[in-house]
Write a protein that holds these residues in place. Structure first.
Motif, PDB file in Angstrom:
ATOM      1  N   PRO A  80       9.202  12.710  -1.204  1.00  0.00           N
ATOM      2  CA  PRO A  80       7.902  13.353  -1.401  1.00  0.00           C
ATOM      3  C   PRO A  80       6.826  12.290  -1.559  1.00  0.00           C
ATOM      4  N   VAL A  81       5.627  12.608  -1.168  1.00  0.00           N
ATOM      5  CA  VAL A  81       4.545  11.636  -1.201  1.00  0.00           C
ATOM      6  C   VAL A  81       4.330  11.110  -2.624  1.00  0.00           C
ATOM      7  N   GLY A  82       4.158   9.798  -2.726  1.00  0.00           N
ATOM      8  CA  GLY A  82       3.873   9.174  -4.014  1.00  0.00           C
ATOM      9  C   GLY A  82       5.033   9.200  -4.985  1.00  0.00           C
ATOM     10  N   CYS A 127       0.820  -1.219   0.000  1.00  0.00           N
ATOM     11  CA  CYS A 127       0.000   0.000   0.000  1.00  0.00           C
ATOM     12  C   CYS A 127       0.852   1.267   0.000  1.00  0.00           C
ATOM     13  N   HIS A 128       1.936   1.244   0.766  1.00  0.00           N
ATOM     14  CA  HIS A 128       2.711   2.474   0.970  1.00  0.00           C
ATOM     15  C   HIS A 128       3.821   2.680  -0.058  1.00  0.00           C
ATOM     16  N   LEU A 140       8.089   3.484   0.566  1.00  0.00           N
ATOM     17  CA  LEU A 140       7.269   3.925   1.708  1.00  0.00           C
ATOM     18  C   LEU A 140       6.760   5.358   1.577  1.00  0.00           C
ATOM     19  N   SER A 141       6.786   5.907   0.364  1.00  0.00           N
ATOM     20  CA  SER A 141       6.368   7.306   0.203  1.00  0.00           C
ATOM     21  C   SER A 141       4.851   7.465   0.039  1.00  0.00           C
ATOM     22  N   GLY A 142       4.115   6.357   0.043  1.00  0.00           N
ATOM     23  CA  GLY A 142       2.657   6.460  -0.020  1.00  0.00           C
ATOM     24  C   GLY A 142       2.139   6.867  -1.385  1.00  0.00           C
ATOM     25  N   GLY A 143       0.943   7.469  -1.377  1.00  0.00           N
ATOM     26  CA  GLY A 143       0.303   7.862  -2.627  1.00  0.00           C
ATOM     27  C   GLY A 143      -0.798   6.885  -3.001  1.00  0.00           C
ATOM     28  N   ASN A 180       2.578   8.808   3.554  1.00  0.00           N
ATOM     29  CA  ASN A 180       4.021   8.828   3.339  1.00  0.00           C
ATOM     30  C   ASN A 180       4.680   8.495   4.675  1.00  0.00           C
ATOM     31  N   LEU A 181       5.281   7.313   4.770  1.00  0.00           N
ATOM     32  CA  LEU A 181       5.884   6.873   6.028  1.00  0.00           C
ATOM     33  C   LEU A 181       7.294   7.385   6.233  1.00  0.00           C
ATOM     34  N   THR A 182       7.904   7.947   5.190  1.00  0.00           N
ATOM     35  CA  THR A 182       9.282   8.407   5.306  1.00  0.00           C
ATOM     36  C   THR A 182       9.343   9.687   6.137  1.00  0.00           C
TER      37      THR A 182
END
Length: 318
Positions: free
Chosen positions: A306-308, A223-224, A228-231, A245-247
């Motif tokens: 950065p996220v995603g 998922c992340h 681990l930046s998510g999105g 965003n887990l970072t």
């Protein structure tokens, strides 16, 4: 209007309608053909791995159960007992459902002859015994699972009772087929895996970022994101929220260790607001303190992003 002119206009309209219908029919036929070619792609060239020894003792069963339920979260998609259920059912998009995968059950997609080599190929490579790729199996991060843990998962899996349950298979509607044909829908699992990479040895369990990295690759990156930046969540419905965003470019900088523990244990953000129901905290609540601390140490170790920032089209498994 002059009768002759009226007739010519009607003929022109009829021809236009026939042309439009023909164009739509050709486009629909192409989309169906192109999407079917993706869904029915043959992966017989991806061979089974070397046989993995599974001792099948009580310790392997205990660890395999914990690994399956709380880290790899197999039942999050396949349901309790791995009997399958519907994820999405929409007339235009289609029906996405996970199958009954209990071994040998009536209506199951897994025959009684399914062995640990078949299991390893499905888990790590996303390829079924019929040499087809699965569309939602997260092999792109399950490929990180060590041989020892594949054996433990197999011990857990073979402890499940066969269940007689018919599950209606997937149905791809026009929207899903158009996205598949344009490579804008989630990729088939085999397309997202480095099939020739050396599989990792299981790291020493403990409160270290190295062990946290292993746990994150098995359980969090689906998922992340691989960094681990998510999105946007790979394969998730469009209404799902963005993964965090887990970072240290996100919650890695804003959460304390206590906040991180509370999020995984209780599904509560700093400040008291609940996390999205998409976050499987009912599974992560069963992680041990050492496992959560190892994950926290890894989150702190990962560089800020950065996220995603991870995009599957741009890069494959790092």
């Amino acid at each position: 209007m002059i009768p002759g002119v009226r007739v010519r206009i009607l003929k022109w309209i009829v021809r236009l309608l026939i042309t439009v219908v023909a164009v739509i029919a050709v486009a629909a036929g192409y989309i169906y053909w192109a999407s079917s070619a993706v869904l029915n792609k043959d992966y017989s060239h991806i061979a089974k791995g070397q046989p993995i020894y599974a001792p099948g003792d009580s310790a392997a069963l205990v660890w395999g159960t914990h690994l399956a339920k709380s880290i790899a979260m197999c039942e999050e998609c396949h349901g309790e007992g791995m009997t399958g259920f519907t994820l999405v059912d929409d007339p235009m998009f289609g029906r996405l459902a996970t199958p009954n995968v209990t071994r040998g059950g009536k209506g199951s997609e897994v025959p009684a002859s399914f062995d640990i080599a078949d299991f390893e190929r499905l888990i790590r490579h996303g390829v079924t015994p019929k040499n087809r790729g699965v569309i939602l199996m997260p092999s792109f991060h399950y490929c990180y699972i060590s041989d020892e843990d594949i054996a433990a998962l197999w011990t857990w899996y073979t402890s499940l009772k066969p269940v007689d349950k018919e599950v209606e298979g997937p149905r791809y509607g026009p929207i899903a087929r158009m996205l598949i044909a344009q490579d804008k829908f989630t990729k088939l699992s085999p397309e997202m895996v480095n099939h020739t990479a050396k599989r990792p040895a299981k790291p020493v369990a403990g409160e270290s970022w190295e062990y946290g990295e292993y746990l994150a690759h098995v359980g969090c990156t689906g998922c992340h994101g691989m960094d681990l930046s998510g999105g946007p969540i790979e394969g998730g419905p469009p209404e799902w929220p963005l993964a965090a965003n887990l970072t240290r470019g996100g919650i890695g900088a804003t959460y304390t260790e206590a906040d991180f523990f509370r999020a995984l244990r209780e599904g509560i953000r700093p400040g008291g607001k609940p996390l999205s129901a998409v976050m499987p905290f009912k599974r992560t609540t069963n992680l041990t303190d050492s496992e959560i601390r190892a994950l926290w140490l890894y989150v702190q170790h990962v560089p800020a992003k950065p996220v995603g920032s991870f995009v599957w089209k741009d890069e494959q498994r790092p």
